[in-house]
Design a protein around this motif. Structure first.
Motif, PDB file in Angstrom:
ATOM      1  N   ASN A 104      41.653  -9.230  39.017  1.00 31.50           N
ATOM      2  CA  ASN A 104      41.514  -7.783  38.952  1.00 31.50           C
ATOM      3  C   ASN A 104      40.064  -7.437  38.698  1.00 31.50           C
ATOM      4  OD1 ASN A 104      44.423  -7.369  39.019  1.00 31.50           O
ATOM      5  ND2 ASN A 104      44.387  -8.215  36.959  1.00 31.50           N
ATOM      6  N   ASP A 105      39.646  -6.282  39.168  1.00 30.09           N
ATOM      7  CA  ASP A 105      38.285  -5.815  38.947  1.00 30.09           C
ATOM      8  C   ASP A 105      38.179  -5.263  37.536  1.00 30.09           C
ATOM      9  OD1 ASP A 105      35.736  -4.842  39.103  1.00 30.09           O
ATOM     10  OD2 ASP A 105      36.234  -3.164  40.414  1.00 30.09           O
ATOM     11  N   ASP A 106      37.306  -5.864  36.722  1.00 33.18           N
ATOM     12  CA  ASP A 106      37.141  -5.348  35.364  1.00 33.18           C
ATOM     13  C   ASP A 106      35.788  -4.673  35.178  1.00 33.18           C
ATOM     14  OD1 ASP A 106      35.523  -7.576  35.409  1.00 33.18           O
ATOM     15  OD2 ASP A 106      36.461  -8.572  33.712  1.00 33.18           O
ATOM     16  N   HIS A 107      35.167  -4.292  36.270  1.00 35.08           N
ATOM     17  CA  HIS A 107      33.886  -3.583  36.214  1.00 35.08           C
ATOM     18  C   HIS A 107      34.117  -2.100  36.455  1.00 35.08           C
ATOM     19  CE1 HIS A 107      31.995  -7.467  36.215  1.00 35.08           C
ATOM     20  NE2 HIS A 107      32.648  -7.788  37.313  1.00 35.08           N
ATOM     21  N   GLY A 108      33.190  -1.282  36.011  1.00 30.11           N
ATOM     22  CA  GLY A 108      33.262   0.145  36.284  1.00 30.11           C
ATOM     23  C   GLY A 108      34.201   0.905  35.373  1.00 30.11           C
ATOM     24  N   LEU A 109      34.643   0.290  34.286  1.00 23.70           N
ATOM     25  CA  LEU A 109      35.549   0.984  33.377  1.00 23.70           C
ATOM     26  C   LEU A 109      34.842   1.415  32.089  1.00 23.70           C
ATOM     27  CD1 LEU A 109      38.698  -1.255  33.775  1.00 23.70           C
ATOM     28  CD2 LEU A 109      38.347   1.032  34.681  1.00 23.70           C
ATOM     29  N   GLU A 110      33.522   1.475  32.139  1.00 23.88           N
ATOM     30  CA  GLU A 110      32.753   1.835  30.948  1.00 23.88           C
ATOM     31  C   GLU A 110      33.019   3.259  30.493  1.00 23.88           C
ATOM     32  OE1 GLU A 110      31.229   0.729  33.822  1.00 23.88           O
ATOM     33  OE2 GLU A 110      31.055  -1.352  33.222  1.00 23.88           O
ATOM     34  N   TYR A 111      33.528   4.093  31.380  1.00 18.73           N
ATOM     35  CA  TYR A 111      33.771   5.488  31.031  1.00 18.73           C
ATOM     36  C   TYR A 111      34.905   5.648  30.030  1.00 18.73           C
ATOM     37  CZ  TYR A 111      37.890   5.493  34.066  1.00 18.73           C
ATOM     38  OH  TYR A 111      39.103   5.222  34.630  1.00 18.73           O
ATOM     39  N   ARG A 112      35.707   4.619  29.821  1.00 17.83           N
ATOM     40  CA  ARG A 112      36.826   4.739  28.899  1.00 17.83           C
ATOM     41  C   ARG A 112      36.868   3.506  28.007  1.00 17.83           C
ATOM     42  NH1 ARG A 112      41.819   6.422  31.824  1.00 17.83           N
ATOM     43  NH2 ARG A 112      40.674   8.353  31.902  1.00 17.83           N
ATOM     44  N   ASP A 113      36.485   3.698  26.758  1.00 22.46           N
ATOM     45  CA  ASP A 113      36.502   2.599  25.792  1.00 22.46           C
ATOM     46  C   ASP A 113      37.913   2.492  25.222  1.00 22.46           C
ATOM     47  OD1 ASP A 113      35.809   0.627  24.001  1.00 22.46           O
ATOM     48  OD2 ASP A 113      35.046   2.031  22.521  1.00 22.46           O
ATOM     49  N   ASN A 114      38.698   1.575  25.759  1.00 19.82           N
ATOM     50  CA  ASN A 114      40.092   1.481  25.374  1.00 19.82           C
ATOM     51  C   ASN A 114      40.554   0.040  25.523  1.00 19.82           C
ATOM     52  OD1 ASN A 114      43.046   1.514  25.716  1.00 19.82           O
ATOM     53  ND2 ASN A 114      42.802   3.721  25.584  1.00 19.82           N
ATOM     54  N   GLY A 115      41.092  -0.521  24.444  1.00 24.88           N
ATOM     55  CA  GLY A 115      41.549  -1.902  24.474  1.00 24.88           C
ATOM     56  C   GLY A 115      42.771  -2.140  25.337  1.00 24.88           C
ATOM     57  N   CYS A 116      43.501  -1.075  25.686  1.00 20.67           N
ATOM     58  CA  CYS A 116      44.703  -1.224  26.523  1.00 20.67           C
ATOM     59  C   CYS A 116      44.351  -1.425  27.994  1.00 20.67           C
ATOM     60  CB  CYS A 116      45.611  -0.001  26.389  1.00 20.67           C
ATOM     61  SG  CYS A 116      46.304   0.216  24.739  1.00 20.67           S
ATOM     62  N   ILE A 117      43.166  -0.986  28.405  1.00 26.07           N
ATOM     63  CA  ILE A 117      42.772  -1.062  29.815  1.00 26.07           C
ATOM     64  C   ILE A 117      42.195  -2.438  30.111  1.00 26.07           C
ATOM     65  CG2 ILE A 117      41.241  -0.124  31.588  1.00 26.07           C
ATOM     66  CD1 ILE A 117      41.556   2.603  30.258  1.00 26.07           C
ATOM     67  N   GLN A 118      42.784  -3.105  31.123  1.00 21.93           N
ATOM     68  CA  GLN A 118      42.404  -4.468  31.467  1.00 21.93           C
ATOM     69  C   GLN A 118      41.575  -4.577  32.748  1.00 21.93           C
ATOM     70  OE1 GLN A 118      43.485  -7.015  29.269  1.00 21.93           O
ATOM     71  NE2 GLN A 118      43.951  -5.170  28.119  1.00 21.93           N
ATOM     72  N   GLY A 119      41.620  -3.574  33.603  1.00 19.69           N
ATOM     73  CA  GLY A 119      40.899  -3.639  34.872  1.00 19.69           C
ATOM     74  C   GLY A 119      41.480  -2.642  35.861  1.00 19.69           C
ATOM     75  N   THR A 120      41.129  -2.816  37.125  1.00 18.61           N
ATOM     76  CA  THR A 120      41.641  -1.938  38.173  1.00 18.61           C
ATOM     77  C   THR A 120      42.175  -2.768  39.324  1.00 18.61           C
ATOM     78  OG1 THR A 120      39.470  -1.755  39.231  1.00 18.61           O
ATOM     79  CG2 THR A 120      40.050  -0.050  37.635  1.00 18.61           C
ATOM     80  N   ILE A 121      43.066  -2.149  40.086  1.00 16.25           N
ATOM     81  CA  ILE A 121      43.661  -2.787  41.253  1.00 16.25           C
ATOM     82  C   ILE A 121      43.611  -1.785  42.396  1.00 16.25           C
ATOM     83  CG2 ILE A 121      45.790  -3.684  42.261  1.00 16.25           C
ATOM     84  CD1 ILE A 121      46.596  -4.514  39.384  1.00 16.25           C
ATOM     85  N   GLN A 122      43.091  -2.206  43.525  1.00 12.30           N
ATOM     86  CA  GLN A 122      43.094  -1.383  44.738  1.00 12.30           C
ATOM     87  C   GLN A 122      44.278  -1.824  45.582  1.00 12.30           C
ATOM     88  OE1 GLN A 122      40.552   0.929  45.162  1.00 12.30           O
ATOM     89  NE2 GLN A 122      41.597   1.775  46.926  1.00 12.30           N
ATOM     90  N   HIS A 123      45.187  -0.869  45.900  1.00 10.54           N
ATOM     91  CA  HIS A 123      46.378  -1.202  46.679  1.00 10.54           C
ATOM     92  C   HIS A 123      46.703  -0.034  47.598  1.00 10.54           C
ATOM     93  CE1 HIS A 123      50.148  -3.217  47.569  1.00 10.54           C
ATOM     94  NE2 HIS A 123      50.772  -2.068  47.377  1.00 10.54           N
ATOM     95  N   ASP A 124      46.783  -0.294  48.901  1.00 19.59           N
ATOM     96  CA  ASP A 124      47.102   0.748  49.889  1.00 19.59           C
ATOM     97  C   ASP A 124      46.225   1.984  49.710  1.00 19.59           C
ATOM     98  OD1 ASP A 124      49.051  -0.854  51.015  1.00 19.59           O
ATOM     99  OD2 ASP A 124      50.690   0.080  49.910  1.00 19.59           O
ATOM    100  N   ASP A 125      44.933   1.782  49.594  1.00 22.70           N
ATOM    101  CA  ASP A 125      43.950   2.854  49.433  1.00 22.70           C
ATOM    102  C   ASP A 125      44.149   3.694  48.171  1.00 22.70           C
ATOM    103  OD1 ASP A 125      42.596   2.135  51.775  1.00 22.70           O
ATOM    104  OD2 ASP A 125      43.954   3.352  53.004  1.00 22.70           O
ATOM    105  N   GLU A 126      44.862   3.175  47.210  1.00 24.29           N
ATOM    106  CA  GLU A 126      45.056   3.845  45.921  1.00 24.29           C
ATOM    107  C   GLU A 126      44.474   2.954  44.827  1.00 24.29           C
ATOM    108  OE1 GLU A 126      46.325   6.800  45.178  1.00 24.29           O
ATOM    109  OE2 GLU A 126      47.064   7.329  47.175  1.00 24.29           O
TER     110      GLU A 126
END
Length: 141
Positions: A104-126
């Protein structure tokens, strides 16, 4: 191409899409108003009885540092079965179950300091934000 190693449950909250690993999800319920708990901590909405199990219901908005005014009032409760007990996460709506990629992409999440957020997933343009509530719920008293 990445291989799916696990499945996740997709849900909406505050205009964004999130995904949580399915491994700890016991079930998804239509929203029901929990009974208040006197002296409960911030973020605890109350408790509900689900087939004899007491489930502590938490506001998803609190867990993800979202403005509750920007979210719908009711929706679903995602019930997690954890070693510390049963916890319900209140969300606007549950969309589907999908495969989680191995990486999973774990970059670009600096805007939200939250321990629950692990990363992002791109799926079907979402874009889905990968979250994991297990550690937070297990740390509750």
């Amino acid at each position: 191409m990445t291989q799916a190693v696990e499945k996740g449950i997709c849900f909406r909250l505050g205009g964004e899409r999130y995904i949580h690993p399915l491994s700890s999800v016991k079930e998804v319920l239509s929203y029901q108003s929990p009974a208040p708990v006197p002296g409960a901590g911030l973020g605890v909405e109350g408790i509900i009885d689900v087939r004899g199990h007491m489930v502590t219901v938490l506001y998803g908005t609190h867990l993800l540092n979202l403005n509750p005014d920007e979210c719908e009032e009711e929706g679903h409760i995602i019930v997690l079965d954890l070693p510390a007990g049963y916890f319900g996460i209140r969300v606007e709506g549950v969309e589907r179950v999908m495969d989680l990629p191995e990486n999973n992409d774990d970059h670009g999440l600096e805007y939200r300091d939250n321990g629950c957020i692990q990363g992002t997933i791109q799926h079907d343009d979402e874009l889905y934000i990968l979250v994991e509530f297990n550690d937070y719920c297990s740390a509750l008293d």
